[in-house]
Write an enzyme that holds these catalytic residues in place. Structure first.
Site, short mmCIF file in Angstrom:
data_model
loop_
_atom_site.label_atom_id
_atom_site.label_comp_id
_atom_site.label_asym_id
_atom_site.label_seq_id
_atom_site.Cartn_x
_atom_site.Cartn_y
_atom_site.Cartn_z
N GLU A 155 58.43 75.37 24.06
CA GLU A 155 59.29 75.03 23.09
C GLU A 155 59.44 73.41 24.47
O GLU A 155 59.15 73.04 25.11
CB GLU A 155 60.81 75.67 23.40
CG GLU A 155 60.11 76.24 22.18
CD GLU A 155 62.32 77.35 22.85
OE1 GLU A 155 62.71 77.15 22.84
OE2 GLU A 155 61.97 78.25 21.28
N HIS B 172 75.04 71.77 19.04
CA HIS B 172 74.45 73.49 19.54
C HIS B 172 75.13 74.12 20.71
O HIS B 172 75.20 75.17 20.51
CB HIS B 172 73.05 73.31 19.35
CG HIS B 172 72.24 74.02 20.05
ND1 HIS B 172 72.26 75.28 18.46
CD2 HIS B 172 71.01 74.99 20.63
CE1 HIS B 172 70.85 76.16 18.74
NE2 HIS B 172 70.86 75.98 20.24
N ARG C 63 70.24 71.01 28.30
CA ARG C 63 69.55 72.52 28.70
C ARG C 63 68.26 72.55 28.29
O ARG C 63 68.10 71.97 27.48
CB ARG C 63 70.44 74.13 27.80
CG ARG C 63 70.25 74.86 27.75
CD ARG C 63 71.18 76.08 27.51
NE ARG C 63 71.32 75.93 25.90
CZ ARG C 63 70.37 75.88 24.88
NH1 ARG C 63 69.23 76.71 25.36
NH2 ARG C 63 70.22 75.63 24.04
C1 SIN Z 1 65.75 76.85 18.84
O1 SIN Z 1 65.54 78.29 19.04
O2 SIN Z 1 65.66 75.63 19.06
C2 SIN Z 1 66.93 76.85 19.92
C3 SIN Z 1 66.85 78.23 21.29
C4 SIN Z 1 67.84 77.18 22.22
O3 SIN Z 1 68.93 76.84 21.74
O4 SIN Z 1 67.77 77.49 23.45
#
Ligand code: SIN
Length: 522
Positions: free
Chosen positions: A121, A342, A377
């Site tokens: 990610e 978020h 974060r």
């Molecule tokens: C996501 O799956 O993009 C969210 C994961 C997160 O907020 O760490």
């Protein structure tokens, strides 16, 4: 007004955990054998944000990875603002957190040889995200924790109970005042109280967070005069599904899709992140979110091009379902996206064990402000934080339990005063929530200007004054607000939101430096 004598009272618990998400249940499980009450505001089995998590749990368990690399990636994403000792704890204890989940039977995705399937990610230098059920990690995690909690004799779960006020005596926490469905105002005695009630995405018009994410712990801390920190640091996820606009929360479109090669493009196919950051679509979240917002603010639409991901529906069943429910076929390869609030990086000031300056009060997970996330974060560090801080707080409480004397502590306890509200006023709570969300989105959103924030603060103060007038006007009636549960919760949540919104606004105005999620446009 002294209301204690008229109030239902619950005794016999060593610890109260506010919140039934990943942090709360981890703490509750680890508190064994202490008698632990877990209270959850909603009546549903699945509530809060944990069960909604798609992307997973970051942990350096793969080849070529190390806690040191995870530590460095976390600091880089945090834009130089992370508390390094907190990050050290988080990244070094990640492996143990994963082992804990495995011991509960968490069905992590594995390849044919039994190794974890690891995803990438944004801002992670290597694939390090553990998932379960493809993009259903949060649900699998909560199932594992809830199953264990149901079997644990020391845990009692009470759903449909909203925490409202910390009770304190001479020497720290003595319990909690809560409003319970069917039973009304209740005081619960316990020498330890853990805030694990998540963040405050509902401060904003567009959010991935459910209706219950109203920053209750932070508002309680503010009302109790306890320190909160980094409140201006609100993370906006770059990709929420735009088709959800008008709903209480926007469906999340996991960042893991970009880790698998999905690209952000405009309607005419122009890549959105070209020339913006060397990591392109996997740049830190705040940078991607702002870039998307810039493009949208110019009147263009932004899409996530998922056409290059094979077997999409079976690999990403949650996103496929969420899109399908809103009339978008993933077969067409384009998901319309918009950034949305978020994650609350700030929170109730706490140590890595969750300790706050008030003896007996702990804050963990998203409710806590430890500085671990700095100004932005790192993706998938939040479920990890829940597990690590939940575990550490429980160990700390078990140590402190040996020296607490609840009977002695109770001396000098706070007299509870509850203000009442005039009949009929409750009909405006949903409107007030929407008004707060609109102000926060426009004036304290992805980009903040000095003028905009000043206008926003004026508007928030106006709403704050309405609350004050209504409460001051009727305190003499000595009436407790005790409408049916849902109405009372809506009112208490609105009070929490306006309390917190003003503090977020103040924190944003007081911080002149653009860094990470806090971006000033002057
Ligand atoms: C996501 O799956 O993009 C969210 C994961 C997160 O907020 O760490």
């Amino acid at each position: 007004m002294g209301t204690m004598e008229r109030m239902r009272s619950v005794k016999g618990f060593d610890a109260i955990v506010v919140g039934e998400g990943a942090a709360g249940l981890t703490a509750a499980l680890k508190l064994a054998p202490l008698r632990t009450l877990v209270i959850s505001k909603t009546k549903e089995r699945y509530s809060g944000c944990s069960h909604l998590a798609q992307g997973g749990i970051a942990a350096a368990v793969g080849p070529g990875d190390s806690p040191e690399l995870h530590f460095e990636d976390t600091l880089t994403a945090g834009a130089g603002s992370c508390e390094t000792t907190m990050v050290r704890v988080l990244t070094e204890e990640a492996k143990t957190a994963v082992e804990f989940l495995e011991s509960l039977g968490m069905p992590f995705d594995r390849d044919r040889s039994g190794e974890f399937v690891l995803n990438r990610e944004g801002s992670h230098s290597v694939p390090r995200i553990l998932r379960a059920g493809g993009d259903s990690t949060g649900r699998a995690l909560m199932d594992a924790l809830q199953k264990a909690a149901e079997k644990a004799e020391h845990i009692t779960v009470q759903r449909g109970a909203m925490a409202w006020q910390i009770l304190t005596g001479n020497n720290g926490v003595t319990g909690l005042l809560a409003f319970e469905a069917e039973k009304g105002w209740t005081r619960v005695d316990a020498p330890f109280l853990i805030f694990a009630s998540g963040g405050a995405g509902q401060l904003f018009q567009y959010t991935t967070n459910p209706a219950e994410a109203t920053g209750d712990a932070m508002a309680m801390a503010i009302r109790g005069g306890l320190p909160v920190r980094d409140l201006e640091m609100i993370q906006f996820h770059p990709t929420a599904l735009k088709a959800g606009i008008g709903e209480t929360r926007l469906p999340l479109v996991t960042e893991a899709l970009r880790g698998e090669g999905a690209r952000l493009i405009t309607r005419d196919g122009t890549p959105v992140m070209n020339g913006v950051h060397h990591l392109g679509d996997l740049a830190p979240r705040d940078i991607v979110a702002r870039q998307i917002w810039d493009v949208i603010s110019r009147g263009e639409e932004v899409f996530l091009d998922i056409s290059g991901i094979s077997n999409f529906s079976s690999r990403f069943p949650t996103v496929s379902r969420l899109a399908g429910e809103r009339g978008i076929s993933v077969e067409e390869g384009l998901l319309p996206v918009i950034p949305a609030a978020h994650y609350t990086m700030g929170g109730v000031t706490a140590t890595s064990e969750g300790r706050t300056p008030l003896i007996g009060l702990f804050a963990i997970g998203e409710a806590a402000g430890t500085g671990v996330h700095g100004a932005n974060r790192l993706a998938s560090n939040s479920l990890l934080e829940c597990l690590v801080s939940g575990t550490r707080s429980a160990h700390q409480i078990k140590t402190e339990m040996k020296t607490r004397d609840p009977e002695q502590d109770r001396g000098g306890e706070t007299i509870i005063t509850l203000k009442a509200y005039p009949p009929g006023f409750q009909s405006t709570w949903p409107d007030l929530r929407k008004e707060i969300q609109r102000i926060m989105w426009h004036h304290f959103g992805l980009k903040r200007s000095r003028e905009g924030m000043a206008v926003g603060m004026e508007e928030l103060n106006r709403i704050g004054t309405i609350f004050k007038l209504h409460s001051e006007g009727v305190t003499s009636q000595n009436a407790l607000p005790a409408e049916p549960y849902e109405e009372t919760v809506m009112m208490l949540e609105a009070i929490n939101l306006i309390t917190l919104a003003r503090e977020v606004g103040k924190a944003a105005q007081a911080n002149p430096e653009s860094r990470g999620a806090h971006f000033i446009t002057y």
